[in-house]
Structures are given as C-alpha cells and as structure tokens.
Write an enzyme that holds these catalytic residues in place. Structure first.
Site, PDB file in Angstrom:
ATOM      1  N   ILE A  95       1.322  10.475   2.663  1.00  0.00           N
ATOM      2  CA  ILE A  95       2.877  10.318   2.302  1.00  0.00           C
ATOM      3  C   ILE A  95       3.066  11.711   2.199  1.00  0.00           C
ATOM      4  CG2 ILE A  95       4.149   9.957   0.318  1.00  0.00           C
ATOM      5  CD1 ILE A  95       1.763   7.590  -0.639  1.00  0.00           C
ATOM      6  N   LYS A 154      -9.184   3.847   4.747  1.00  0.00           N
ATOM      7  CA  LYS A 154      -8.103   3.661   4.091  1.00  0.00           C
ATOM      8  C   LYS A 154      -7.881   1.930   4.440  1.00  0.00           C
ATOM      9  CE  LYS A 154      -7.088   7.111   0.674  1.00  0.00           C
ATOM     10  NZ  LYS A 154      -6.403   7.300   1.575  1.00  0.00           N
ATOM     11  N   LYS A 182      -3.439  22.674   1.594  1.00  0.00           N
ATOM     12  CA  LYS A 182      -4.803  23.012   1.307  1.00  0.00           C
ATOM     13  C   LYS A 182      -5.458  22.754   3.158  1.00  0.00           C
ATOM     14  CE  LYS A 182      -9.555  23.786  -0.680  1.00  0.00           C
ATOM     15  NZ  LYS A 182     -10.044  23.156  -2.041  1.00  0.00           N
ATOM     16  N   LYS A 206      -5.873  11.622 -12.358  1.00  0.00           N
ATOM     17  CA  LYS A 206      -4.362  10.878 -11.950  1.00  0.00           C
ATOM     18  C   LYS A 206      -3.702  10.346 -13.111  1.00  0.00           C
ATOM     19  CE  LYS A 206      -2.126  10.587  -8.172  1.00  0.00           C
ATOM     20  NZ  LYS A 206      -1.523  11.989  -7.537  1.00  0.00           N
ATOM     21  N   ARG A 226     -16.559  -2.841  -4.457  1.00  0.00           N
ATOM     22  CA  ARG A 226     -16.291  -1.526  -5.344  1.00  0.00           C
ATOM     23  C   ARG A 226     -17.327  -1.746  -6.653  1.00  0.00           C
ATOM     24  NH1 ARG A 226     -10.656   0.449  -4.575  1.00  0.00           N
ATOM     25  NH2 ARG A 226     -11.030   1.692  -2.023  1.00  0.00           N
ATOM     26  N   THR A 277       0.459   7.138  -8.718  1.00  0.00           N
ATOM     27  CA  THR A 277       0.371   5.627  -8.748  1.00  0.00           C
ATOM     28  C   THR A 277       0.072   5.095  -9.505  1.00  0.00           C
ATOM     29  OG1 THR A 277      -1.994   4.311  -7.592  1.00  0.00           O
ATOM     30  CG2 THR A 277      -2.188   6.749  -9.477  1.00  0.00           C
ATOM     31  N   ASP A 278       0.043   3.632  -9.272  1.00  0.00           N
ATOM     32  CA  ASP A 278       0.175   2.207 -10.028  1.00  0.00           C
ATOM     33  C   ASP A 278      -1.833   2.066 -10.512  1.00  0.00           C
ATOM     34  OD1 ASP A 278      -0.714   0.983  -8.180  1.00  0.00           O
ATOM     35  OD2 ASP A 278       0.189  -0.338  -7.432  1.00  0.00           O
ATOM     36  N   GLU A 279      -2.369   2.775 -10.059  1.00  0.00           N
ATOM     37  CA  GLU A 279      -3.671   2.360 -10.446  1.00  0.00           C
ATOM     38  C   GLU A 279      -4.429   3.106 -11.719  1.00  0.00           C
ATOM     39  OE1 GLU A 279      -7.032   3.311  -7.813  1.00  0.00           O
ATOM     40  OE2 GLU A 279      -5.379   3.187  -6.210  1.00  0.00           O
ATOM     41  N   ILE A 316      -4.099  23.873  -3.923  1.00  0.00           N
ATOM     42  CA  ILE A 316      -3.246  23.870  -5.372  1.00  0.00           C
ATOM     43  C   ILE A 316      -3.279  24.950  -6.957  1.00  0.00           C
ATOM     44  CG2 ILE A 316      -1.570  22.104  -5.066  1.00  0.00           C
ATOM     45  CD1 ILE A 316      -2.898  20.230  -6.852  1.00  0.00           C
ATOM     46  N   TYR A 359     -11.042   8.560  -9.428  1.00  0.00           N
ATOM     47  CA  TYR A 359      -8.978   9.145  -9.538  1.00  0.00           C
ATOM     48  C   TYR A 359      -8.558   8.582 -10.040  1.00  0.00           C
ATOM     49  CZ  TYR A 359      -5.089   8.179  -6.135  1.00  0.00           C
ATOM     50  OH  TYR A 359      -3.992   8.118  -5.745  1.00  0.00           O
TER      51      TYR A 359
HETATM   52  P1  NAD Z   1      -3.673  12.592   1.756  1.00  0.00           P
HETATM   53  O1  NAD Z   1      -5.370  12.106   0.713  1.00  0.00           O
HETATM   54  O2  NAD Z   1      -3.289  11.461   2.157  1.00  0.00           O
HETATM   55  O3  NAD Z   1      -3.060  13.404   1.325  1.00  0.00           O
HETATM   56  C1  NAD Z   1      -3.699  14.822   0.171  1.00  0.00           C
HETATM   57  C2  NAD Z   1      -2.870  15.925   1.181  1.00  0.00           C
HETATM   58  O4  NAD Z   1      -3.158  16.710  -0.101  1.00  0.00           O
HETATM   59  C3  NAD Z   1      -4.189  16.754   2.251  1.00  0.00           C
HETATM   60  O5  NAD Z   1      -2.867  17.229   3.130  1.00  0.00           O
HETATM   61  C4  NAD Z   1      -4.531  17.292   1.847  1.00  0.00           C
HETATM   62  O6  NAD Z   1      -5.292  18.606   2.377  1.00  0.00           O
HETATM   63  C5  NAD Z   1      -4.189  17.820   0.466  1.00  0.00           C
HETATM   64  N1  NAD Z   1      -5.045  18.486  -0.740  1.00  0.00           N
HETATM   65  C6  NAD Z   1      -5.785  17.999  -1.167  1.00  0.00           C
HETATM   66  N2  NAD Z   1      -6.189  19.163  -2.172  1.00  0.00           N
HETATM   67  C7  NAD Z   1      -5.308  20.246  -1.874  1.00  0.00           C
HETATM   68  C8  NAD Z   1      -5.517  21.114  -2.786  1.00  0.00           C
HETATM   69  N3  NAD Z   1      -6.117  21.648  -3.579  1.00  0.00           N
HETATM   70  N4  NAD Z   1      -4.865  22.002  -2.680  1.00  0.00           N
HETATM   71  C9  NAD Z   1      -3.232  21.553  -1.677  1.00  0.00           C
HETATM   72  N5  NAD Z   1      -3.593  20.706  -1.168  1.00  0.00           N
HETATM   73  C10 NAD Z   1      -4.456  19.802  -1.234  1.00  0.00           C
HETATM   74  O7  NAD Z   1      -3.215  11.595   0.477  1.00  0.00           O
HETATM   75  P2  NAD Z   1      -1.351  10.187   0.193  1.00  0.00           P
HETATM   76  O8  NAD Z   1      -1.787   8.549   0.431  1.00  0.00           O
HETATM   77  O9  NAD Z   1      -0.591  11.058   1.284  1.00  0.00           O
HETATM   78  O10 NAD Z   1      -1.387  11.124  -1.499  1.00  0.00           O
HETATM   79  C11 NAD Z   1      -0.412  11.818  -1.711  1.00  0.00           C
HETATM   80  C12 NAD Z   1      -0.078  11.182  -3.014  1.00  0.00           C
HETATM   81  O11 NAD Z   1       0.392  10.115  -3.247  1.00  0.00           O
HETATM   82  C13 NAD Z   1      -1.322  11.564  -3.889  1.00  0.00           C
HETATM   83  O12 NAD Z   1      -0.914  12.140  -4.823  1.00  0.00           O
HETATM   84  C14 NAD Z   1      -1.714  10.117  -4.997  1.00  0.00           C
HETATM   85  O13 NAD Z   1      -2.956  10.225  -5.663  1.00  0.00           O
HETATM   86  C15 NAD Z   1      -0.370   9.140  -4.360  1.00  0.00           C
HETATM   87  N6  NAD Z   1      -0.548   8.272  -4.307  1.00  0.00           N
HETATM   88  C16 NAD Z   1      -0.667   7.219  -2.932  1.00  0.00           C
HETATM   89  C17 NAD Z   1      -1.434   6.299  -2.633  1.00  0.00           C
HETATM   90  C18 NAD Z   1      -1.344   5.687  -1.607  1.00  0.00           C
HETATM   91  O14 NAD Z   1      -1.166   4.237  -0.884  1.00  0.00           O
HETATM   92  N7  NAD Z   1      -2.210   6.735  -0.465  1.00  0.00           N
HETATM   93  C19 NAD Z   1      -0.190   5.262  -3.683  1.00  0.00           C
HETATM   94  C20 NAD Z   1       0.031   5.891  -5.042  1.00  0.00           C
HETATM   95  C21 NAD Z   1       0.075   7.022  -5.358  1.00  0.00           C
END
Ligand code: NAD
Length: 350
Positions: free
Chosen positions: A12, A197, A33, A162, A290, A133-135, A59, A158
C-alpha cells in the site's frame, strides 16, 4: 507539501508513493527498512523524480527516524510501515509487537518532538496519519457493518498489535495534542501485492500448476478494496480530514474467499488458458482453516464518503480483472519473490 511515508516500499505504501509522485505536486520521503515485504522495485517508476527520496531505516530506531524527519522537515507523516501478514503473526508474534507497537511508539515520540519545535502555522498544519485495519474490530456475524464506533475486539496477534498501535496514536492525540488521524481499511488488493496474500498467491500458484489452498470452507467474507482507491482515500484524509478523527475505508465489495478464488480462476482461464483446456478451478484444494480465523469483515464507509467526498471507483469485478492482468504482465516482479518461498503455507499454529 512534504510527506514522510513509512513503509513506502510495501504494497500500500508504494501505491501511495506512486500516486503522490504521479498525480500531485507533493514531495515524498519513503522511509522503509526493506524487510522481506519491501522491495524498491515497487517504486522504480517514480524513483527518478526530484520530488522523491528514499531512506532505508527501521521505525524502531529513534535516532534514524529523528535524523530522517529532521532533514526532510515534513508537513505530514503517513505511517504505513508494519508487519502485515496474519499467518506470520501466528508463527512469530514478536516481530509484530516490535514493529507495530514499539515502532509506532518510536514514530509518535519523534513526530511529537519535531512537531513541538515547529512554529505557528507549520505546527497547526502538521498531521500524523496512522494507517490501520478493519481487523481491529474483530469478526462480524452474517449481518452488520463495522463503523468508527464499533468496539475494538482484535483476535489475531496481527490485529491485536494494530489495535494497540491505534490506541497509542489516539493517546498521543488526546494527551499531547499531536494532530493525529487514523484510517481503518478493509482488505486491499491490486498490483505489487506480495505473493503470500490470498489473491496474488492464487494467481502465482495457479500459473505454476500448484494446488490452490482454500482455508476451511472458504466461506470467510472480506470487503475488497482496490489499492488505488485506498491511496486516494488516504490523500483525502491527510489533506482534509478532521484532526483526531477516525475514518473507515472500504470497497463495498463483500466476497467470500471462495468467490474470490473462482474469480481469479475465471480471469486466468480467459487470459491464459491451461494447456489441457481444464479450468484453473480444478486446482482448488480445501486445507485446514487458519486458527481463530475471523468469519466476516464489512465496512460502513459512509463517514469518509459524506465528510470527505471519497468513494471507491473500482468494483470487485473491474479491480480483479486489472489485478490478474497486472500479474500476467509483470512476472519479472513477482517471480524472484516466489523463488524466495514467499508463497509457503504459514500460520497453522501446530
Ligand atoms: P506490506 O507488508 O506490503 O508492507 C510493509 C512495509 O513496511 C514493507 O515495505 C516493509 O519493508 C516495511 N517495514 C516493515 N517493518 C518496518 C520497520 N520496522 N521499519 C521500517 N519499515 C518497515 O504491508 P501493506 O499491505 O502495504 O500494509 C501497509 C499498512 O496498511 C500496514 O500498516 C497494514 O497494517 C495496513 N493495512 C493493510 C491492509 C491490506 O489489505 N494489505 C488492510 C488494512 C490495513
């Protein structure tokens, strides 16, 4: 405006970075990271822009966060970096506590120090936008929708991590006056989705002639949101959202997992038919569910629609067609990730 994006090499975050560089005049610093889930190939198309910078950093490392924020001097921090895969959180919750809770604490602490030192107008305009997330709301029965008032009831490591990070963000708003925003969105899908995923996993396994594992009966319901719709929502929220407010973001696309897998198979049948003429659906295999699998998520996104005028543009039908086409056209992106065993079964808790 200068926008500090954490996790901008992930699914995202990279969609947000690409959107901001391609469609706005904002400057972006991508702080990531580069864990297993982050690859710079996701932002290759915009990396040459003079409005884009990348810093590799964790982070949880406050010195690194302070240095990056201090030199970039953002007007907005959008915080997406997280450990994001439920199955991995079942096998190894520690990384989720570290990144999602301790990391969010570090981000809030450094953002607060930076914000407090800003003067007048810059301090008033600053925003810390946390992407969640909605979770966090738990699981719904057959009916009902998650609203912003639904009590938190997370069920997996997870979602618990969150939920905790959301509470920290909210506390920093109430206690210290940091101008925070939170968005809780439903399941995203689209280009550059890591192939562990559901949707990309099904595409890559189908093409490899492997089984298509469906958890339990495949009757879990998720509300699918095309990632490019999501990043437009994020922009609306950090540009125009009310400080301290939470916005739910959803796609109005409730589907059972089994329906999703059948839709993927139908597009693959059309676009790249199997050599034997059979449908990819013949590869479907039901596997153990799961542990603690939430039954149904569905979002009431009327607040962001009514207050900020955001609505999804894609239906599930149009978005899934684009997604399957993208994976067929971008094998060079996902094949190395699959070779690195991204697509293995995880999270059986046995
Ligand atoms: P992702 O796992 O694809 O990407 C996560 C990114 O964060 C990666 O680029 C990773 O390198 C980076 N990262 C992880 N740990 C780190 C750290 N300690 N320091 C710096 N960077 C770090 O995740 P996503 O699917 O893109 O999700 C992004 C956000 O949106 C998350 O916070 C997730 O909880 C939230 N979210 C995702 C979804 C979904 O459907 N994918 C839905 C709702 C919310």
């Amino acid at each position: 405006m200068r926008i500090f994006v954490t996790g901008g090499a992930g699914f995202i975050g990279s969609a947000l970075v690409r959107h901001l560089i391609a469609n706005t005049s904002h400057e972006v610093l991508n702080f990531d990271k580069l864990t297993y889930a982050g690859t710079l190939s996701t932002v290759e198309k915009v990396a040459g822009s003079d409005r884009y910078r990348f810093v590799q950093g964790d982070i949880c490392d406050r010195d690194a966060v302070r240095a990056a924020i201090g030199s970039f001097r953002p007007g907005i921090v959008t915080h997406l970096a997280a450990e994001s895969h439920v199955d991995r959180s079942i096998d190894g919750p520690g990384a989720f506590i570290e990144t999602n809770l301790v990391g969010t604490f570090a981000m809030l602490s450094e953002a607060r120090c930076y914000w407090q030192a800003l003067d007048g107008e810059a301090q008033r305009a600053f925003r810390f936008h946390h992407i969640s997330t909605d979770e966090v709301y738990g699981s719904l029965g057959e009916t009902g929708l998650f609203t912003e008032e639904t009590p938190y009831d997370p069920r997996s490591p997870y979602s618990a991590s969150k939920a905790g990070s959301d509470h920290l963000v909210s506390a920093w708003g109430h206690t210290y006056g940091l101008p925070v925003l939170i968005t809780n969105c439903s399941n995203n899908y689209g280009p550059y989705h890591f192939p562990e995923k559901l949707i990309p996993l099904m595409i890559v396994r189908a093409l490899a002639g492997e089984s298509l594992p469906v958890y339990g009966k495949g009757d879990q319901v998720r509300d699918w949101l095309f990632v490019e719709d999501h990043v437009r929502a994020l922009q609306a929220v950090f540009e125009r959202g009310a400080v301290g407010r939470t916005y739910n973001v959803g796609g109005n696309n409730e589907k059972q997992n089994l329906e999703v897998v059948h839709a993927v198979c139908a597009h693959l049948d059309r676009l790249r038919p199997r050599h034997d003429g059979a449908s990819y659906a013949a590869q479907l295999a039901y596997v153990a569910d799961r542990p603690g699998h939430d039954k149904r998520y569905a979002i009431d996104a009327s607040r962001i629609r009514d207050e900020l005028g955001w609505q999804p543009r894609e239906t599930f039908e149009s978005g899934i067609a684009k997604t399957v086409e993208w994976y067929l056209g971008n094998e060079a992106w996902w094949r190395p990730l699959v070779a690195a065993k991204a697509a293995e079964r995880r999270g059986v808790a046995a």
